[in-house]
Design an enzyme around this catalytic site. Sequence first.
Site, short mmCIF file in Angstrom:
data_model
loop_
_atom_site.label_atom_id
_atom_site.label_comp_id
_atom_site.label_asym_id
_atom_site.label_seq_id
_atom_site.Cartn_x
_atom_site.Cartn_y
_atom_site.Cartn_z
CD GLU A 176 42.22 4.37 21.38
OE1 GLU A 176 42.54 5.16 21.59
OE2 GLU A 176 41.20 4.25 20.38
CD GLU A 230 33.12 12.86 18.42
OE1 GLU A 230 32.95 11.92 19.19
OE2 GLU A 230 34.36 13.07 18.09
CB SER A 235 27.38 26.82 29.81
OG SER A 235 26.91 27.56 31.34
#
Length: 179
Positions: free
Chosen positions: A131, A84, A105
């Site tokens: 993209e 990433e 959370s």
Amino acid sequence: MSTIETLAEGKYLGLYSRDDWEFADRPNATGVVGILPITDDGQLVLIEQYRFPVQSRVIEIPAGLVGDEEEFKGESLADCAARELLEETGYRAGVVTPLLSGPTSPGMTPEITHLFAATELTRETEGGGTESEDITVHHVPLDQLSDWLIQQQVDGRLLDNKIHASLWLAQTQGLLPPS
């Protein structure tokens, strides 16, 4: 363990119930990675992108979903974070250091976020994501970070809390260059 009831499920998000507690989860991922990139010359590499749920541009650390793409199923968390990082910022990490894993959370989702730091960075591309993403890469000197983040808020951007958490964790582990 009690049974989970599916209340609604879309491509990216599901709403479920267990023991009369409703919660959201991602039907296509097993977690989230976030990575704090630290350059050798004392800069943080942060990203900015528009986030539809909050209807705003957000300043963030690079991050991504774990296990959401068939070709990367079974990939380690550190490898996912490094991939990433390269995709979003154009940097390859020489060292990926685990910082913390914890609930994103816990009152809303069982999702776990895994934070890492990246050091010994090598720039390979301009980054910017895939993209389908519109990512702006920012290089922020550590000694100017506070003022820079304040200015981003003044300019109407939101700040992701993972910046502060990962920065503090990297500092406590001695991963930041001396100022």
